[in-house]
Structures are given as C-alpha cells and as structure tokens.
Design an enzyme around this catalytic site. Structure first.
Site, short mmCIF file in Angstrom:
data_model
loop_
_atom_site.label_atom_id
_atom_site.label_comp_id
_atom_site.label_asym_id
_atom_site.label_seq_id
_atom_site.Cartn_x
_atom_site.Cartn_y
_atom_site.Cartn_z
N THR A 51 -49.99 64.97 41.46
CA THR A 51 -50.09 63.59 41.10
C THR A 51 -50.41 62.30 40.14
OG1 THR A 51 -51.06 61.95 42.85
CG2 THR A 51 -48.72 62.60 43.54
N ASP A 100 -63.01 69.25 31.27
CA ASP A 100 -63.46 68.08 32.80
C ASP A 100 -64.77 67.29 32.46
OD1 ASP A 100 -64.38 67.12 35.22
OD2 ASP A 100 -62.47 68.42 35.90
#
Ligand code: PRP
Ligand code: URA
Length: 208
Positions: free
Chosen positions: A108, A199
């Site tokens: 999400t 990342d």
C-alpha cells in the site's frame, strides 16, 4: 522552502552511491560525507553567540568563546536515516539524537510508525533525516509525529527524492524547509526512485 544542495562534491559522491557495484562500506562512507557536506546549507542560518568565557590565540589575542545559539536534535527515520547521523554529528558534535521508526507497507506504500523517541529539549531545531523521499508518505508521517509531540522548528534533510515526494511534504507541512541533494525523474511501479540508488536501507545495512 526547498533547497537542492547539488554541490559538485556531492554530485560525484552521489554518483558513486548510485552505482550498483558500490559495496555497502563505500556506500556508507559516501553517505556519511554527503551528510557532512549538506550541513553547510542545512545550518547556514544558525546564529552564534559570544560567551563570557574567552579564548586566547597563539598570537596572544583574546577572543570571546563562540557557541551555537540553537539546540539541535537530529531525528533519523529508521532504518536508512541512521546512515546520515554520523556525518551530521561530525559537524555538530553537540546534536542530540532521536529515532523515528517508520516503514512503508510494500503493497500500500502507507507508512507505519513502530518507534518514536526524541530527546526532551527546550525549543530545539529538529532535523529529520532520511536518504530517500519517494512518495513522501514516510517523511510526512514523521513530521506529523514530531509535531504531535510539541516540536515546532523542523527541517527535513534528504539525499534523493522526486517532485511528487517534495510536493507531498510541502503541501502537508508548508512550514518545514526541505534540503535535498538531488531531485530524480520519477517513481517506478513499486514506488522506487528512478534512477535513484535502489533500497537505501538494504545497501547501508547489507540486508540484501
Ligand atoms: C524507505 C526510505 C524512506 C521511505 C521513503 O524506507 O528510507 O523512509 O522508504 O519512501 P516514501 O517516501 O514513499 O515513504 P523503508 O520503508 O523501505 O524502510 P527501511 O529504511 O527500514 O528499509
Ligand atoms: N526507499 C528506498 O530505499 N529507495 C527508493 O527508491 C524508494 C524508497
């Protein structure tokens, strides 16, 4: 105010960090150095005051001792923000450190706070740091969390972001100045920054 701190020294170090061949140690060292260099802009407007105490130079001149007027709290967003702490602290050894535990849900992209601890200091300048400003969700949530605890004077210090993230922060928190080393092109379908550097947390801590 949004200040892009793109000094050539920073650009070259950031370019090393972007390279997928750069290993964790070198990645951390460059992040450290960029964080130190960015302090020049992030703290440019700090005032100093003269103490009653004096110093004497080797030539015999007597000068007032100078001290920073501000109490500074550095608040890294965990995990990746940790990678900027030493670089700032090397420039401002008196900075106190807080921690904001925040991760974004991989599906999400909604940030979740899992830890919060900031030093209790009278009227401090709180500098929230995180290398990556993607959707801006984590930064917005971190700033809200800091404000909720009563802190007022807040800045955000990032390494790489996109316009979308900057817009999200400036819309939700127009009072917070943003300092960033590079504004990249866009986000990919997983909300990673392009070209970005991958990342940040994984590269700092070697978790992948
Ligand atoms: C990364 C990064 C920011 C956030 C940015 O952290 O360090 O905190 O994502 O994304 P956003 O702007 O879309 O919120 P992540 O949630 O991956 O946690 P980690 O540092 O623990 O890996
Ligand atoms: N978090 C990261 O570590 N990298 C990105 O590109 C986006 C969010």
């Amino acid at each position: 105010m949004v200040k892009v701190v793109d000094h050539p020294l920073i650009q070259v170090k950031l370019n090393i960090m972007r390279d997928e061949r750069t290993k964790s140690k070198e990645f951390r060292e460059n992040l450290d150095e960029i964080a130190s260099l960015m302090c020049f802009e992030v703290f440019r407007d700090l005032k100093v005051h003269e103490e009653k105490e004096t110093i004497t130079t080797p030539t015999g001149a007597v000068l007032p001792k100078l001290k920073l007027d501000y109490k500074i709290i550095l608040a890294p967003i965990l995990r990746a923000g940790i990678g900027m702490v030493d670089g700032v602290r090397n420039m401002i050894p008196t900075a106190r450190i807080g921690h904001i535990g925040m991760y974004r849900d991989e599906e999400t992209m909604i940030p979740h706070e899992y830890y919060f601890k900031l030093p209790v200091v009278d009227n401090p300048l709180v500098v929230i740091c995180d290398p990556m400003l993607a959707t801006g969700g984590s930064a917005c949530a971190a700033i809200s969390a800091v404000k909720q605890r009563g802190y007022k004077n807040i800045r955000l210090m990032c390494l790489v972001g996109v316009q979308e993230g900057i817009d999200a922060v400036t819309k939700a928190h127009p009072d917070v100045d943003i300092y960033i080393a590079a504004v990249d092109e866009k986000l990919n379908e997983k909300c990673y920054i392009l070209p970005g550097l991958g990342d940040a947390g994984d590269r700092i801590f070697g978790t992948k």
